[in-house]
Scaffold this motif. Structure first.
Motif, PDB file in Angstrom:
ATOM      1  N   GLY A   5       0.826  -1.203   0.000  1.00 36.53           N
ATOM      2  CA  GLY A   5       0.000   0.000   0.000  1.00 36.53           C
ATOM      3  C   GLY A   5       0.861   1.254   0.000  1.00 36.53           C
ATOM      4  O   GLY A   5       1.758   1.391   0.820  1.00 36.53           O
ATOM      5  N   ILE A   6       0.556   2.156  -0.934  1.00 37.16           N
ATOM      6  CA  ILE A   6       1.303   3.406  -1.085  1.00 37.16           C
ATOM      7  C   ILE A   6       0.355   4.575  -0.860  1.00 37.16           C
ATOM      8  O   ILE A   6      -0.758   4.596  -1.397  1.00 37.16           O
ATOM      9  CB  ILE A   6       1.929   3.496  -2.489  1.00 37.16           C
ATOM     10  N   ASN A   7       0.811   5.559  -0.086  1.00 40.51           N
ATOM     11  CA  ASN A   7       0.008   6.748   0.191  1.00 40.51           C
ATOM     12  C   ASN A   7       0.609   7.956  -0.522  1.00 40.51           C
ATOM     13  O   ASN A   7       1.825   8.110  -0.580  1.00 40.51           O
ATOM     14  CB  ASN A   7      -0.039   7.015   1.704  1.00 40.51           C
ATOM     15  N   GLY A  26      -1.942  12.542   3.255  1.00 45.33           N
ATOM     16  CA  GLY A  26      -3.214  12.508   3.987  1.00 45.33           C
ATOM     17  C   GLY A  26      -3.531  11.105   4.448  1.00 45.33           C
ATOM     18  O   GLY A  26      -2.644  10.286   4.662  1.00 45.33           O
ATOM     19  N   PRO A  27      -4.833  10.793   4.577  1.00 42.06           N
ATOM     20  CA  PRO A  27      -5.232   9.472   5.053  1.00 42.06           C
ATOM     21  C   PRO A  27      -4.879   8.372   4.056  1.00 42.06           C
ATOM     22  O   PRO A  27      -4.805   8.611   2.860  1.00 42.06           O
ATOM     23  CB  PRO A  27      -6.751   9.568   5.201  1.00 42.06           C
ATOM     24  N   ALA A  28      -4.693   7.173   4.577  1.00 41.03           N
ATOM     25  CA  ALA A  28      -4.475   5.988   3.751  1.00 41.03           C
ATOM     26  C   ALA A  28      -5.362   4.871   4.276  1.00 41.03           C
ATOM     27  O   ALA A  28      -5.519   4.725   5.495  1.00 41.03           O
ATOM     28  CB  ALA A  28      -3.011   5.562   3.798  1.00 41.03           C
ATOM     29  N   ALA A  29      -5.948   4.105   3.361  1.00 41.25           N
ATOM     30  CA  ALA A  29      -6.814   2.997   3.765  1.00 41.25           C
ATOM     31  C   ALA A  29      -6.783   1.912   2.696  1.00 41.25           C
ATOM     32  O   ALA A  29      -6.900   2.201   1.500  1.00 41.25           O
ATOM     33  CB  ALA A  29      -8.246   3.476   3.974  1.00 41.25           C
ATOM     34  N   PHE A  30      -6.621   0.669   3.147  1.00 42.35           N
ATOM     35  CA  PHE A  30      -6.612  -0.475   2.249  1.00 42.35           C
ATOM     36  C   PHE A  30      -7.396  -1.602   2.907  1.00 42.35           C
ATOM     37  O   PHE A  30      -7.279  -1.817   4.108  1.00 42.35           O
ATOM     38  CB  PHE A  30      -5.178  -0.949   1.981  1.00 42.35           C
ATOM     39  N   SER A  31      -8.187  -2.313   2.116  1.00 40.83           N
ATOM     40  CA  SER A  31      -8.907  -3.469   2.624  1.00 40.83           C
ATOM     41  C   SER A  31      -8.908  -4.546   1.542  1.00 40.83           C
ATOM     42  O   SER A  31      -9.403  -4.326   0.439  1.00 40.83           O
ATOM     43  CB  SER A  31     -10.345  -3.097   3.002  1.00 40.83           C
ATOM     44  N   VAL A  67       3.746  10.001   3.305  1.00 40.04           N
ATOM     45  CA  VAL A  67       3.804   9.726   1.872  1.00 40.04           C
ATOM     46  C   VAL A  67       4.758   8.562   1.644  1.00 40.04           C
ATOM     47  O   VAL A  67       5.789   8.458   2.294  1.00 40.04           O
ATOM     48  CB  VAL A  67       4.278  10.978   1.098  1.00 40.04           C
ATOM     49  N   GLY A  68       4.407   7.674   0.726  1.00 38.50           N
ATOM     50  CA  GLY A  68       5.260   6.540   0.375  1.00 38.50           C
ATOM     51  C   GLY A  68       4.623   5.217   0.755  1.00 38.50           C
ATOM     52  O   GLY A  68       3.416   5.131   1.001  1.00 38.50           O
ATOM     53  N   VAL A  69       5.426   4.177   0.812  1.00 40.96           N
ATOM     54  CA  VAL A  69       4.934   2.851   1.190  1.00 40.96           C
ATOM     55  C   VAL A  69       4.584   2.880   2.671  1.00 40.96           C
ATOM     56  O   VAL A  69       5.436   3.147   3.517  1.00 40.96           O
ATOM     57  CB  VAL A  69       5.984   1.754   0.901  1.00 40.96           C
ATOM     58  N   VAL A  70       3.312   2.627   2.977  1.00 41.45           N
ATOM     59  CA  VAL A  70       2.845   2.677   4.366  1.00 41.45           C
ATOM     60  C   VAL A  70       2.389   1.314   4.882  1.00 41.45           C
ATOM     61  O   VAL A  70       2.184   1.154   6.077  1.00 41.45           O
ATOM     62  CB  VAL A  70       1.707   3.712   4.540  1.00 41.45           C
ATOM     63  N   TRP A  71       2.219   0.344   3.975  1.00 43.01           N
ATOM     64  CA  TRP A  71       1.692  -0.949   4.409  1.00 43.01           C
ATOM     65  C   TRP A  71       2.208  -2.058   3.509  1.00 43.01           C
ATOM     66  O   TRP A  71       2.191  -1.930   2.287  1.00 43.01           O
ATOM     67  CB  TRP A  71       0.170  -0.906   4.365  1.00 43.01           C
TER      68      TRP A  71
END
Length: 98
Positions: A59-61, A64-69, A86-90
């Motif tokens: 997951g890349i942001n 601001g907010p980031a959300a993955f499901s 910003v960047g790879v968050v997950w």
């Protein structure tokens, strides 16, 4: 045996990659934002031969907010962060069999 990947959130960018000792295959690459709903499903056995794989979610942001499901074979994997950098968050790696 895992056969499906179902993505319902992607804010902002998500890669799904299947890996074996012989190499990698990109399953999907989705970009979205502003909390817009996402509905993407793929049956892994329709694009990969039978075998064991490491399925990696990245997951890349963009700010601001980031959300993955992501649901893989009936199990949910999620990430939510209202102030993600910003960047790879997950990243999440799951072992699957097809």
């Amino acid at each position: 045996m895992t056969t499906s990947v179902n993505i319902t959130k992607c804010d902002n960018e998500l890669y799904v990659i299947a890996t074996t000792g012989a190499g990698t295959s990109e399953i999907c690459h989705i970009t979205s934002g502003y909390f817009d709903p996402v509905a993407y499903q793929v049956k892994l056995n329709s694009i990969l031969p039978a075998g064991s794989y490491d399925l990696t979610l990245i997951g890349i942001n963009w700010g601001g907010p980031a959300a993955f499901s992501v649901n893989v074979g009936g199990k949910d994997y999620t990430y939510n962060n209202q102030s993600a950098p910003v960047g790879v968050v997950w990243t999440q790696t799951i072992q699957v069999k097809i």
